[in-house]
Design a protein around this motif. Structure first.
Motif: not given
Lengths: 347, 258
Positions: A162, A165-168, A249, A251, A269-270, A273-276
């Motif tokens: 999951r 796929d949001w990262a790349t 969905w 985390p 953050t999980p 992904v680059h969520a800060g």
């Protein structure tokens, strides 16, 4: 060092594609990926081609590439030790190794000796130890680190795909699947894998509170489809280590340390992904302080630490002895948990 | 087989484009010369820069378009606009389409809306809020009052959704803290809490719908509006034309700032 630092990456799996390449794209003023090695020639060419990196199928060719200043070891765990040592001895400026550093004490000691021999900075990709929220709260928790009576590491996540796929867009992505036969031996292996693959992310933070931990695992349950619930004692300190992957969905990646008069709670953050940064909340008798909203996460933090080390600032480069002790704590927990484990279905 | 598009950008967007391309490497590859897709920053002058790229045959993505005179985008309403895509941090947040899909009953009963944007300037913040209203289906803004100062703006008006009129209050406060947009909407017995983060990171939105029966937290994803827009371009579902509504929203902004 002026100009971009040349990076050579060993391995081209999802961690490289979804974590390190996007992170290095965010830090393009500091780094350029110059070489990428994978035993599969087509994968090396495909993933390397995305970033203009020379593709290799042999480690020695990547290490011989003069454009490579820094080496990142992101191969399967069993190859880490020999590849880290080779990279340290190849005259490079720094080495990053994904978790775990090695598979046992002997390998870890050999790595520490190679660091001492070469003087090359070595960083293990325990990204949360480079998270700005953790680094921000760290100077304020000296007392809590010495008197916490409860430590909790809890990692509840959707399956990796999951977030990948949001990262790349990942090539050669392998969906998570249990084998047809799930027996005790398999569960024991999964318990070890859970500790060394998931719990290990925050073992260095657990150890920040328990530097000389000699843990006694008192209960360990394997959670289907993939997870663990481990209770351990370190002297008078109770440590709860929990992890679960499930198809939902939201985390929830938390760390907590509690003493009689203070509580630290961190929401990380999980992965991928680059969520800060994380959000770290410290509550004590004086009030509550919150550390958050820094726009970079621990992955960027570890690469920034490497850039600083290459340029002579080693403030965030860990002592190799600590890296060895972090690994030994993880291995100890994994071994004890695998021996004790019972199974709990989560349906 | 994924179609791979070439992507070019202005120099000031190159770092941003590099990050986007790294997150969609099978769909987009950076190019120096003529390209399939061009990324244009939304700073003043974006209309002219977009027209140049359209003339060169590219699909143009405008990242966070800043307010311009509504008449200046006339040329982009129509055929040229079919090659234009707006990538908007707040109005394009994937959480909003989820909200419309999952909470339409509550949205349709809303009678009071309050929005707060922390941003760099009042005009941009108001335009972003108008765009979010539109993304959620509210239309025909009717101005009641506008209090505008250099660092703050508070606008009161009405808008409609499916024949129902709602009181709307839009507030912008200029602040150095990270940009964000908060929406609160209330019906007779329900409330919506929507927090949209900046797009510097992929931090997800938070969407909570509260009714007498409990609260529902909607699933949100770790993807910025900008990446979602790029992914839509690369996908099989073409985006609906946006420029006519954007022009109308600029007119609404002009009425607030007049």
């Amino acid at each position: 060092m002026t100009g971009q630092i040349g990076v050579g990456i060993v391995g081209a799996g999802p961690v490289v594609q979804a974590i390190h390449l996007p992170t290095l794209a965010r830090l393009a003023d500091l780094f350029a990926v110059r070489a990428l090695m994978d035993v599969d020639e087509a994968t090396a060419a495909l993933v390397g081609g995305r970033v203009g990196a020379s593709p290799y199928t042999r480690l020695e060719d990547l290490l011989a590439d003069p454009a490579v200043d820094v080496v990142a070891i992101c191969s399967p765990h069993k190859f880490h030790a020999q590849q880290v040592i080779a990279a340290l001895r190849a005259g490079k400026r720094a080495v990053l190794c994904e978790k775990p550093l090695a598979m046992g004490r002997d390998e870890a000691d050999l790595i520490a000796a190679a660091v001492a021999e070469t003087g090359v900075p070595l960083i293990v990709g325990a990204m949360h130890t480079f998270d700005p929220a953790w680094l921000g709260v760290l100077p304020l928790i000296e007392q809590l680190r010495s008197n916490a009576h409860t430590i909790r590491s809890s990692i509840v996540l959707p399956f990796n795909a999951r977030f990948e796929d949001w990262a790349t867009e990942v090539v050669n992505q392998k969906p998570f699947a249990l084998p047809d036969v799930v027996d005790d031996a398999f569960r024991a292996r999964m318990m070890e894998f859970g500790v060394l693959g998931l719990a290990i992310h925050d073992i260095p933070i657990v150890r920040a509170f328990l530097p000389d931990a000699d843990p006694l695992v008192t209960a360990a349950a394997f959670l289907e489809p993939f997870g663990y619930a481990i209770t351990m004692r370190v002297g008078d300190v109770l440590v709860d280590v929990f992890g679960l992957l499930q198809p939902q969905w939201q985390p929830q990646w938390e760390f907590e340390a509690i003493s009689a008069d203070a509580r630290l709670h961190i929401d990380f953050t999980p992965s991928f992904v680059h969520a800060g940064s994380a959000v770290a909340t410290l509550t004590d008798t004086k009030g509550t302080q919150v550390f958050q909203d820094v726009p970079h996460n621990g992955y960027e933090g570890e690469w920034r630490a490497i850039a600083a080390a290459v340029n002579g600032d080693r403030a965030l480069v860990p002592d190799p002895a600590d890296l060895v002790q972090d690994l030994m704590l993880a291995l100890d927990i994994a071994d004890q948990a695998a021996d004790l484990q019972i199974t709990q279905e989560v349906k | 087989v994924t179609t791979q598009y070439t992507l070019t950008t202005d120099a000031d967007q190159s770092s941003f484009a590099q990050q986007l391309a790294a997150s969609l490497p099978l769909s987009f590859t950076l190019a120096d010369g003529p390209s399939d897709v061009a990324l244009v920053g939304g700073e003043p002058g974006w209309v002219e820069r977009a027209l140049q790229r359209i003339a060169a045959g590219a699909i143009v993505i405008v990242r966070d378009p800043s307010p311009v005179a509504s008449s200046s985008v006339d040329v982009l309403v129509g055929e040229a606009g079919d090659q234009m895509v707006l990538a908007e941090t707040f109005a394009g947040n994937p959480a909003l389409s989820q909200l419309v899909e999952r909470c339409d009953d509550i949205l349709s009963a809303v009678s009071t809306i309050r929005m707060l944007a922390l941003g760099a300037d009042v005009g941009t913040g108001l335009l972003e809020q108008i765009r979010v209203l539109g993304a959620l289906g509210w239309q025909s803004f009717e101005l009641i009052d506008a209090q505008i100062a250099p660092s703050v703006g508070l606008v009161t008006g009405r808008c409609t959704r499916r024949g129902r009129t709602a009181l709307v209050r839009l507030q912008v406060s200029v602040a150095s803290s990270p940009r964000r947009l908060c929406l609160r909407a209330y019906s007779a017995d329900g409330a919506l809490k929507v927090d949209l983060p900046d797009a510097i990171t992929a931090r997800p939105a938070r969407v909570e719908a509260v009714t007498p029966g409990g609260a529902l937290i909607l699933p949100t994803i770790y993807e910025t509006a900008h990446r979602a827009t790029m992914r839509a371009i690369a996908g099989e579902h073409p985006l609906a034309p946006q420029m006519a509504s954007f022009r109308a929203d600029l007119e609404t902004l002009e009425s607030m700032l007049a």
